[in-house]
Design a protein around this motif. Structure first.
Motif, PDB file in Angstrom:
ATOM      1  N   THR A 288      81.620 130.006 137.000  1.00 35.63           N
ATOM      2  CA  THR A 288      80.539 129.466 137.829  1.00 35.63           C
ATOM      3  C   THR A 288      80.899 128.086 138.381  1.00 35.63           C
ATOM      4  N   LEU A 289      82.144 127.634 138.162  1.00 33.56           N
ATOM      5  CA  LEU A 289      82.499 126.253 138.503  1.00 33.56           C
ATOM      6  C   LEU A 289      83.436 126.110 139.698  1.00 33.56           C
ATOM      7  N   ASP A 290      83.352 126.983 140.648  1.00 29.75           N
ATOM      8  CA  ASP A 290      84.270 126.930 141.783  1.00 29.75           C
ATOM      9  C   ASP A 290      84.393 125.570 142.456  1.00 29.75           C
TER      10      ASP A 290
ATOM     11  N   THR B 181      93.869 123.000 133.772  1.00 29.47           N
ATOM     12  CA  THR B 181      94.962 123.677 133.077  1.00 29.47           C
ATOM     13  C   THR B 181      94.467 124.444 131.846  1.00 29.47           C
ATOM     14  N   ASP B 182      93.336 124.047 131.322  1.00 29.27           N
ATOM     15  CA  ASP B 182      92.817 124.721 130.126  1.00 29.27           C
ATOM     16  C   ASP B 182      91.352 124.347 129.960  1.00 29.27           C
ATOM     17  N   HIS B 183      90.656 125.085 129.146  1.00 24.42           N
ATOM     18  CA  HIS B 183      89.272 124.710 128.865  1.00 24.42           C
ATOM     19  C   HIS B 183      88.862 125.262 127.520  1.00 24.42           C
TER      20      HIS B 183
END
Ligand SMILES: [Zn+2]
Ligand SMILES: [Zn+2]
Ligand SMILES: [Zn+2]
Length: 141
Positions: free
Chosen positions: A111-113, A122-124
């Motif tokens: 949902t974070l476009d 790079t990661d989350h």
């Protein structure tokens, strides 16, 4: 991931196979939940008296560096579990009481476009904390 896969990964990365390392992995394999370093230490010391926290902790760090273990911090304490074998991207709901996890297949990143455009991600990390059905219905003693 099971113990055989974990030992294989350890070998690939150049770490020596030892009985103690295997026993730590077997402890994690028995119980698919987050276990604190302290719990691992208590278990290992019940088998090898005099084994130091450093030794246990060093092994837990190595396992988590080479992705055999997943690490999270709950209530200020580092906890570990065997990494999931599934190649599909997913997240976890973690029970604060027993440490068991459930998979969440939705990902908030989807949902974070707009954010993705202004930041090279790079990661989350995304974890949901609470109480599993079992712990919720068991009266607290
Ligand atoms: Zn998982
Ligand atoms: Zn629970
Ligand atoms: Zn995700």
């Amino acid at each position: 991931m099971n113990v055989e896969e974990a030992l294989e990964r350890m070998k690939e990365k150049g770490y020596k196979h030892t009985t103690k390392r295997q026993e730590i992995l077997e402890l994690f394999a028995r119980d698919s939940r987050y276990i604190s370093a302290k719990e691992v230490l208590d278990y290992m010391q019940s088998r090898y008296s005099g084994l130091s926290f450093d030794t246990v902790y060093r092994n837990l760090s190595i396992f988590s560096d080479i992705d055999i273990l997943e690490m999270t911090e709950l209530e200020g304490e580092k906890r570990f579990r065997l990494s999931c074998a599934t190649p599909h991207h997913h997240h976890h709901m973690i029970c604060m009481s027993c440490g068991r996890t459930k998979h969440v297949h939705a990902c908030p990143m989807d949902t974070l476009d707009p954010v993705k455009e202004e930041f090279e991600i790079t990661d989350h990390k995304f974890e949901i904390y609470g109480y599993c059905q079992e712990c919720k219905t068991t009266p607290v003693n």
